[in-house]
Design an enzyme around this catalytic site. Structure first.
Site, PDB file in Angstrom:
ATOM      1  N   SER A 123       0.836  -1.194   0.000  1.00  0.00           N
ATOM      2  CA  SER A 123       0.000   0.000   0.000  1.00  0.00           C
ATOM      3  C   SER A 123       0.875   1.250   0.000  1.00  0.00           C
ATOM      4  O   SER A 123       1.968   1.246   0.574  1.00  0.00           O
ATOM      5  CB  SER A 123      -0.888  -0.009   1.243  1.00  0.00           C
ATOM      6  N   PRO A 124       0.439   2.331  -0.653  1.00  0.00           N
ATOM      7  CA  PRO A 124       1.243   3.562  -0.648  1.00  0.00           C
ATOM      8  C   PRO A 124       1.397   4.106   0.771  1.00  0.00           C
ATOM      9  O   PRO A 124       0.418   4.284   1.486  1.00  0.00           O
ATOM     10  CB  PRO A 124       0.440   4.515  -1.538  1.00  0.00           C
ATOM     11  N   CYS A 178       3.438   7.171   2.867  1.00  0.00           N
ATOM     12  CA  CYS A 178       4.268   8.374   2.825  1.00  0.00           C
ATOM     13  C   CYS A 178       5.540   8.179   3.650  1.00  0.00           C
ATOM     14  O   CYS A 178       5.488   7.716   4.790  1.00  0.00           O
ATOM     15  CB  CYS A 178       3.488   9.579   3.349  1.00  0.00           C
ATOM     16  N   ALA A 208       1.828   8.565  -1.870  1.00  0.00           N
ATOM     17  CA  ALA A 208       1.141   9.722  -2.435  1.00  0.00           C
ATOM     18  C   ALA A 208       2.160  10.657  -3.067  1.00  0.00           C
ATOM     19  O   ALA A 208       3.023  11.215  -2.392  1.00  0.00           O
ATOM     20  CB  ALA A 208       0.360  10.450  -1.339  1.00  0.00           C
ATOM     21  N   GLN A 239       0.724   6.258  -6.709  1.00  0.00           N
ATOM     22  CA  GLN A 239      -0.494   6.931  -6.271  1.00  0.00           C
ATOM     23  C   GLN A 239      -0.351   8.423  -6.560  1.00  0.00           C
ATOM     24  O   GLN A 239       0.490   9.097  -5.961  1.00  0.00           O
ATOM     25  CB  GLN A 239      -0.735   6.708  -4.777  1.00  0.00           C
ATOM     26  N   TYR A 265      -8.108  14.156   1.342  1.00  0.00           N
ATOM     27  CA  TYR A 265      -7.354  14.967   0.403  1.00  0.00           C
ATOM     28  C   TYR A 265      -8.275  15.466  -0.709  1.00  0.00           C
ATOM     29  O   TYR A 265      -9.474  15.211  -0.690  1.00  0.00           O
ATOM     30  CB  TYR A 265      -6.146  14.168  -0.102  1.00  0.00           C
ATOM     31  N   ARG A 273      -8.381   4.884  -5.075  1.00  0.00           N
ATOM     32  CA  ARG A 273      -8.565   4.682  -3.638  1.00  0.00           C
ATOM     33  C   ARG A 273      -9.675   5.595  -3.157  1.00  0.00           C
ATOM     34  O   ARG A 273      -9.623   6.816  -3.354  1.00  0.00           O
ATOM     35  CB  ARG A 273      -7.276   4.955  -2.864  1.00  0.00           C
ATOM     36  N   LEU A 280      -5.047  -2.750   8.760  1.00  0.00           N
ATOM     37  CA  LEU A 280      -4.692  -3.637   9.868  1.00  0.00           C
ATOM     38  C   LEU A 280      -4.827  -5.112   9.508  1.00  0.00           C
ATOM     39  O   LEU A 280      -5.267  -5.924  10.313  1.00  0.00           O
ATOM     40  CB  LEU A 280      -5.535  -3.300  11.112  1.00  0.00           C
ATOM     41  N   ARG A 316       1.464  -1.009   7.337  1.00  0.00           N
ATOM     42  CA  ARG A 316       2.323  -1.129   8.506  1.00  0.00           C
ATOM     43  C   ARG A 316       2.989  -2.499   8.615  1.00  0.00           C
ATOM     44  O   ARG A 316       4.144  -2.598   9.068  1.00  0.00           O
ATOM     45  CB  ARG A 316       1.522  -0.813   9.773  1.00  0.00           C
TER      46      ARG A 316
END
Length: 363
Positions: free
Chosen positions: A22-23, A25, A57, A99, A181, A229, A300, A323
């Protein structure tokens, strides 16, 4: 059969398994430029066996950055390092994705370990824009509502970024319409109080995203996938909700979008989000069932068993881990071992590969 390690075709791109980075930052760029940190961060996950690596992003304009340290793709000079990173990812058998994002009213903020809230212009910040002139929170900048020319610039910026993404060697684009965003801000009536063609009704609030999709598809090849997304719900009364996300996903399916990456939240501070393992999977399952759109589940997901259950039960077509990939760059390799699947390890690491145990207990 273990569904998690079955390939998935998205147009002309084939993912070797259903495990996606997953993207995330990294807040480690200067003037939008990728560097060795990004090469090692993204490249190690490709070495670890992920089928698709979605770069964090990546701002389509300088004012679209979340923080001064965000990655960017608003000028041609950004492309060479991205080409280097993507060539390495592809050489490991993974698909490089990006992304594309505009932070809107949540731009010009400090990276997490440098402070909170608005970065003043004296410290490298900049004026921000949004659908309306309402700030995200008390310590965030007050945006200037985009006028017609500003909206057209946003669309043009996404289009130009998609063209640069192609030159840089990306094989998949994800449009970021989540987490409060800019594109999400237009979707939600909590952040969009416009009275023109981009505000009010559902049809008006989704207009900008549909126009960005159309502009992206103008330059993005037909054989390469485009995904979106969404924050499927704001988790707040009167906000963007799951019913609208289903309706929007059906529209996106007819506009050349191939998969919905189903996240939630981010547009309302302190929203009552019931965070827990797999708490967002229900939204991926609903959109998949009601629209026939391919979906990705995120949030998660931390164990091979959880990931396998999600895809094997048909709740989603792939899982995106964030994560857990920070904790374990080689998650797919060890997930295969846990689930009894034989997968290739990098030749350089083959000597460390755990041996599979046969039914007779022979190694």
């Amino acid at each position: 059969m273990v569904k998690l390690f079955e390939p998935l075709a998205l147009r002309g791109v084939v993912l070797k398994n259903r495990i996606v980075v997953s993207p995330m930052c990294q807040y480690s760029a200067e003037d939008g430029f990728a560097n060795d940190w990004h090469l090692v961060h993204l490249g190690s996950r490709a070495v670890g066996g992920a089928s698709l690596i979605i770069q964090e992003a990546t701002a389509v304009s300088p004012e679209g950055r979340i923080s001064p340290e965000d990655l960017g793709i608003w000028k041609d000079e950004h492309v060479p390092m991205l080409q280097r990173i993507n060539a390495f990812i592809a050489a490991q058998g993974s698909v490089p994705g990006v992304q594309l994002a505009h932070a809107g009213r949540k731009a010009s903020t400090y990276r997490p370990w440098s402070g909170e809230g608005m970065v003043p212009e004296s410290d490298g910040g900049w004026p921000v824009v949004g659908p309306s002139d309402t700030a995200f929170n008390d310590n965030y900048p007050v945006p200037t509502a985009l006028d017609a020319a500003g909206i057209q610039k946003v669309i043009a910026d996404f289009r130009a970024a998609a063209q640069r993404a192609l030159t840089a060697g990306f094989k998949l684009i994800e449009l970021h319409a989540a987490h409060g965003y800019l594109l999400h801000e237009f979707l939600s009536p909590l952040s969009n109080q416009r009275t023109d063609a981009y505000g009010g009704s559902f049809e008006n609030r989704v207009r900008l995203l549909l126009e960005v999709v159309a502009a992206t598809r103008e330059v993005w090849p037909e054989d390469l996938p485009l995904i979106v997304r969404l924050s499927v719900t704001d988790w707040t009364e009167g906000g963007w909700n799951a019913d609208e996300s289903v309706q929007l996903s059906a529209l996106l399916k007819t506009r050349g979008v191939d998969l919905i990456d189903c996240s939630t939240g981010g547009n309302v501070p302190k929203a009552p989000i019931p965070v827990g393992p797999g708490y967002q999977v229900q939204f991926a399952e609903r959109i998949k069932e009601e629209t026939g759109m391919l979906t990705g589940a995120v949030g998660l997901i931390t164990t091979p068993a959880e990931a396998e259950t999600i895809v094997a039960s048909g709740q989603a077509d792939l899982v995106l881990l964030a994560r857990e990939f920070l904790r374990e760059p080689y998650f797919p390799l060890f997930a295969a071992q846990d689930l009894g699947v034989e997968v290739a390890w990098p030749a350089q690491y083959e000597r460390a590969k755990p041996r599979m145990v046969s039914a007779a207990g022979q190694r």
